[in-house]
Design an enzyme around this catalytic site. Structure first.
Site, short mmCIF file in Angstrom:
data_model
loop_
_atom_site.label_atom_id
_atom_site.label_comp_id
_atom_site.label_asym_id
_atom_site.label_seq_id
_atom_site.Cartn_x
_atom_site.Cartn_y
_atom_site.Cartn_z
N GLN A 1 45.68 43.26 27.07
CA GLN A 1 44.95 42.38 26.19
C GLN A 1 43.86 43.20 25.48
O GLN A 1 43.91 44.42 25.53
CB GLN A 1 44.37 41.22 26.98
CG GLN A 1 45.50 40.41 27.66
CD GLN A 1 45.08 39.04 28.20
OE1 GLN A 1 43.94 38.66 28.08
NE2 GLN A 1 46.01 38.32 28.80
N GLU B 1 53.53 40.82 24.18
CA GLU B 1 52.72 41.31 25.31
C GLU B 1 53.33 42.65 25.74
O GLU B 1 54.49 42.68 26.17
CB GLU B 1 52.72 40.33 26.49
CG GLU B 1 51.87 39.12 26.28
CD GLU B 1 51.73 38.26 27.54
OE1 GLU B 1 51.67 38.82 28.65
OE2 GLU B 1 51.70 37.03 27.38
N ASN C 1 49.66 32.83 30.29
CA ASN C 1 49.89 31.81 31.31
C ASN C 1 48.92 30.63 31.16
O ASN C 1 49.24 29.50 31.46
CB ASN C 1 49.75 32.41 32.71
CG ASN C 1 50.82 33.45 33.00
OD1 ASN C 1 51.83 33.50 32.31
ND2 ASN C 1 50.59 34.29 33.99
N GLU D 1 43.13 36.08 25.83
CA GLU D 1 43.51 34.91 26.63
C GLU D 1 42.28 34.41 27.37
O GLU D 1 41.40 35.19 27.75
CB GLU D 1 44.61 35.32 27.63
CG GLU D 1 45.01 34.19 28.57
CD GLU D 1 46.26 34.48 29.40
OE1 GLU D 1 46.80 35.60 29.30
OE2 GLU D 1 46.68 33.58 30.14
N GLU E 1 56.25 32.68 28.19
CA GLU E 1 56.99 33.10 29.41
C GLU E 1 57.57 31.91 30.18
O GLU E 1 57.38 31.80 31.39
CB GLU E 1 56.07 33.94 30.31
CG GLU E 1 55.70 35.27 29.69
CD GLU E 1 55.01 36.25 30.63
OE1 GLU E 1 54.63 35.87 31.75
OE2 GLU E 1 54.87 37.43 30.23
O1 AHR Z 1 48.56 39.36 30.01
C1 AHR Z 1 48.44 38.83 31.30
C2 AHR Z 1 49.55 37.83 31.64
O2 AHR Z 1 50.77 38.50 31.69
C3 AHR Z 1 49.78 36.73 30.62
O3 AHR Z 1 48.95 35.63 30.82
C4 AHR Z 1 51.21 36.34 30.90
O4 AHR Z 1 51.84 35.82 29.76
C5 AHR Z 1 51.84 37.62 31.41
O5 AHR Z 1 52.58 37.41 32.56
#
Ligand code: AHR
Length: 511
Positions: free
Chosen positions: A350, A288, A74, A29, A173
């Site tokens: 991640q 995730e 996000n 991300e 989300e």
């Molecule tokens: O992985 C970190 C954040 O966690 C991501 O941006 C979001 O989708 C989740 O709340």
């Protein structure tokens, strides 16, 4: 402490399902130092002409993610994909992470990086501040061969052939009040359905992921899935599930039971899919999952960001993982394997720096966190089918997740005749003896490795840029024995440990 585990390799009724290769996905991300000074750092001594860090690419290839989700998270909910293509890259505010986005890295760079890493791209569209048109545009830009304005722009920007991305996430989300453009289930369900319809018109080969709940504790969990699936039935292939676990108030036992909690969460979503008559048609994309100490983000990182002001790639959510975290990651991987009848994809969130198995320093080294190892082992060794196992013996009582097996287990039988068993000992105090009987095959153990507190250290041991003591080591020969018939394997698991047994067929064939 002792536990008996039994399974039947020869009985199709004891097979949970085939292990999808996309179970071993990851996530990059635009957040903190995931992209900038993570995978991409022009001028780093290991970087190539494109700015891709060679040391990181090497570790990523070793880790073995099969598919990588991008560009958020996000972040995607306020992102304009056009900013990241072509020669003009506007600098913008990223409201999601209170950061400045330079857009030096974008779509083409990620496609090239994923190819170099040997991973498929899973692309998320913005359904926060944007909608159907922009989603349709980015798909046309990526996957349409030529002859239209958008496809010709891609070609002019250096990609003559279409990227051919297959998996597309319809937003991120959207149930979360923290999400830019947060929506009710009805608002999102309608938008997702109409977006899905046009994406399929443009490219009928895409697989679409509709956004499920951000976690099982959301007040809307359950109703959100029902509503969203009602709107998108027949239009989407997967529904997402996000799950992060952390040790709270020193309750280690509950933390160690996270794999069992994930099992229940997956089964609850599967129940809703069935209730909607979509069983077998909609899979679960756990896109995730991880361990994440969210208190640091809520209590420290956010305050620091506000104090420091808007900056490019600030250090945020750079969790340093321990032995305990690695053991929990192992059990979460075990849960994914136990649920392959419903889970079609999964992405550890991640990949680099941000709650990640790989850490880097700008201009400095890259290294493996403890959580790197279970992922690498499972991605490399779990293949063929996942087996249903019966576990009997010691149990662990936990405050948050009730009673769970003391030993968490998953096992796979590969098409080549090889097998793998993945074991978590949740006892923090004692070794546990496991007697494993797999009927229908005669297996020998040709490798047995365990990750536990290194000599002289505790379960809180970590890896740093200078030293990485937390890693799997071979189990001593005395800790693993198998009977001469090859039907029963006995293994002693160290306290609080993650153990992997690699099995090969014994001469003599089936039992
Ligand atoms: O992985 C970190 C954040 O966690 C991501 O941006 C979001 O989708 C989740 O709340």
């Amino acid at each position: 402490m002792s536990v008996r585990i039994e399974g039947d390799v020869g009985n199709p009724a004891e097979v949970i399902g085939r292990v999808p290769r996309r179970l071993f996905g990851s996530f990059v991300e635009h957040l903190g130092r995931s992209v900038y000074t993570g995978i991409f750092e022009p001028g780093h001594s290991t970087s190539d002409g494109r700015g891709f860090r060679g040391d990181v690419l090497e570790l990523v290839r070793e880790l073995g993610p099969t598919v990588v989700r991008y560009p958020g998270g996000n972040f995607v909910s306020a992102y304009r994909w056009e900013d990241g293509v072509g020669p003009d890259r506007p600098v913008r505010l990223d409201p999601a992470w209170h950061s400045v986005e330079s857009n030096r890295f974008g779509l083409h760079e990620f496609a090239a990086w994923a190819e170099a890493a040997g991973a498929e791209v899973m692309y998320a569209v913005n359904l926060g501040t944007r909608g159907i048109q922009e989603a349709a545009d980015v798909l046309e830009y990526c996957n349409h061969a030529s002859g239209t304005d958008l496809s010709e722009r891609r070609r002019a920007n250096g990609a003559d052939r279409p990227f051919g991305f297959k998996v597309w996430c319809l937003g991120n989300e959207m149930d979360g009040p923290w999400q830019v453009g947060h929506k009710t289930a009805d608002e999102y369900g309608r938008l997702a359905a109409e977006t899905a319809r046009v994406l399929r018109m443009i490219d009928p080969d895409v697989e679409l992921v509709v956004a499920g709940s951000s976690n099982a504790e959301m007040p809307t969990f359950g109703e959100w899935e029902r509503t969203v699936l009602r709107h998108t039935a027949g239009l989407v292939d997967h529904i997402s599930l996000h799950a992060y676990y952390q040790e709270l108030h020193g309750d280690t036992d509950s933390y160690l039971a996270s794999g069992a909690a994930l099992d229940r969460y997956i089964r609850a979503v599967a129940g809703i899919i069935d209730e909607q008559g979509l069983g077998g048609r909609v899979g679960i994309s756990v896109d995730e999952w991880n361990v994440w100490d969210q208190r640091r983000w809520n209590e420290t990182d956010q305050a620091r960001l506000a104090e420091e002001g808007w900056r490019e790639h600030p250090r945020i959510i750079e969790d340093t993982y321990t032995v305990t975290d690695a053991v929990v990651v192992g059990s979460l991987l075990g849960s994914l394997l136990r649920n392959v009848d419903r889970v079609t994809m999964a992405n550890q969130a991640q990949l680099v720096n941000v709650i990640a198995p790989i850490r880097t320093e700008p201009g400095g080294p890259a290294w493996r966190q403890p959580t790197f190892h279970p992922f690498r082992q499972v991605a490399a060794l779990a293949s063929g089918v996942s087996l249903r196992l019966n576990v009997e013996g010691e149990r662990l009582r936990t405050a948050q997740h009730g009673e769970v097996d003391l030993v968490d287990v998953a096992a796979t039988a590969g098409d080549s005749g090889r097998g793998a068993v993945f074991l978590t000992n949740r006892s923090t105090a004692s070794p546990t003896e496991v007697r494993l009987r797999l009927r229908g095959a005669r297996y020998g153990v040709y490798a047995a490795e365990t990750l536990a507190a290194p000599d002289g250290e505790t379960r809180h041991a970590v890896n740093t840029a200078d030293s990485q003591p937390v890693r799997p080591v071979p189990l001593p020969g005395t800790a693993v024995t198998s009977d001469p018939g090859g039907t029963t394997i006995t293994v002693t698991l160290p306290p609080l440990s993650w153990t992997v047994l690699q099995l090969c067929p014994e001469a003599g064939g089936h039992a």
